[in-house]
Scaffold this active site. Sequence first.
Site, PDB file in Angstrom:
ATOM      1  CG  ASP A 219       5.399 -33.964 -12.201  1.00 28.40           C
ATOM      2  OD1 ASP A 219       5.054 -34.305 -13.357  1.00 28.40           O
ATOM      3  OD2 ASP A 219       5.662 -32.789 -11.891  1.00 28.40           O
ATOM      4  CB  VAL A 220       3.674 -38.453  -7.292  1.00 29.14           C
ATOM      5  CG1 VAL A 220       3.753 -39.670  -6.380  1.00 29.14           C
ATOM      6  CG2 VAL A 220       4.039 -37.191  -6.524  1.00 29.14           C
ATOM      7  CB  ILE A 221       1.670 -41.282 -11.379  1.00 28.32           C
ATOM      8  CG1 ILE A 221       0.542 -41.009 -10.377  1.00 28.32           C
ATOM      9  CG2 ILE A 221       1.402 -42.562 -12.157  1.00 28.32           C
ATOM     10  CD1 ILE A 221       0.403 -42.054  -9.302  1.00 28.32           C
ATOM     11  CB  THR A 222       6.080 -39.545 -13.976  1.00 22.13           C
ATOM     12  OG1 THR A 222       4.939 -39.037 -14.678  1.00 22.13           O
ATOM     13  CG2 THR A 222       7.223 -39.725 -14.965  1.00 22.13           C
TER      14      THR A 222
ATOM     15  N   GLY B 126      -0.371 -39.613 -17.666  1.00 16.73           N
ATOM     16  CA  GLY B 126      -1.008 -38.763 -18.666  1.00 16.73           C
ATOM     17  C   GLY B 126      -2.499 -38.598 -18.416  1.00 16.73           C
TER      18      GLY B 126
ATOM     19  NE  ARG C 240      -5.707 -37.540 -21.406  1.00 17.20           N
ATOM     20  CZ  ARG C 240      -4.673 -38.337 -21.642  1.00 17.20           C
ATOM     21  NH1 ARG C 240      -3.545 -37.839 -22.098  1.00 17.20           N
ATOM     22  NH2 ARG C 240      -4.765 -39.633 -21.418  1.00 17.20           N
TER      23      ARG C 240
ATOM     24  CB  SER D  50       3.448 -29.113 -16.689  1.00 14.31           C
ATOM     25  OG  SER D  50       4.115 -30.263 -16.176  1.00 14.31           O
TER      26      SER D  50
ATOM     27  CG  ASP E  48       6.210 -39.667 -19.456  1.00 12.35           C
ATOM     28  OD1 ASP E  48       6.127 -40.593 -18.639  1.00 12.35           O
ATOM     29  OD2 ASP E  48       5.821 -39.771 -20.636  1.00 12.35           O
TER      30      ASP E  48
ATOM     31  CG  ASP F 293       9.065 -42.960 -20.910  1.00 12.58           C
ATOM     32  OD1 ASP F 293       8.602 -43.432 -19.852  1.00 12.58           O
ATOM     33  OD2 ASP F 293       8.361 -42.402 -21.776  1.00 12.58           O
TER      34      ASP F 293
END
Length: 201
Positions: free
Chosen positions: A28-31, A69, A73, A79, A86, A90
């Site tokens: 979620d942080v990367i998103t 993503g 994985r 989740s 995400d 977007d």
Amino acid sequence: MLNVLRPVVTRVLTPLGRALASRGVSPDVITAIGALGVVASALVFYPAGHLFAGSLVITFFVLADLLDGVLARLTGKPSTWGAFLDSTLDRLGDAAIFSGLILYFVLKDEPEIVLAAVALFCLAAGALVSYAKARAEGLGMEANVGIAERGERIAVILVAAGLSGLGVPYILAAGLWLLAAASGVTVVQRMVHVYRQAVVR
């Protein structure tokens, strides 16, 4: 169409994903970082006329859309919330890219209102493309069809803007008109596809 490149990009990003996973970084942080990076880059570089630099920086942050993503994985933490976050971010990124271009056209010494309007149409049509799919899935159907999915739309506009920043004439206008037509066709394709499923029921 660009989905065929996803496995290749995933393999390239996997080592970075492993490094982040080992440090406990959340997908979620990367998103969030990716989305904020896209928004900031688009709204800073594009209105200032730095189309090439802006496209490069935006592309860097767009890759986070795949990295989150990969990380999910690897950590075993995919989740429902992550998927929702995400998709929502977007849309925010897409809006920022086209808003930045609209501001670029409007703020020029000789404003290009027609191209600003085309960019606005691309933004609205892109949102409709995504909404049609989400609404269909919410009704128990699917609408994963069309010639201009999000990956294609983002690739076209970033390449067109980047090449325009390098001085290639008419490429940004051509890219926007192409994108407008393709997005409009995709909206119709998804509506027809869902209609056929609904009638069969």
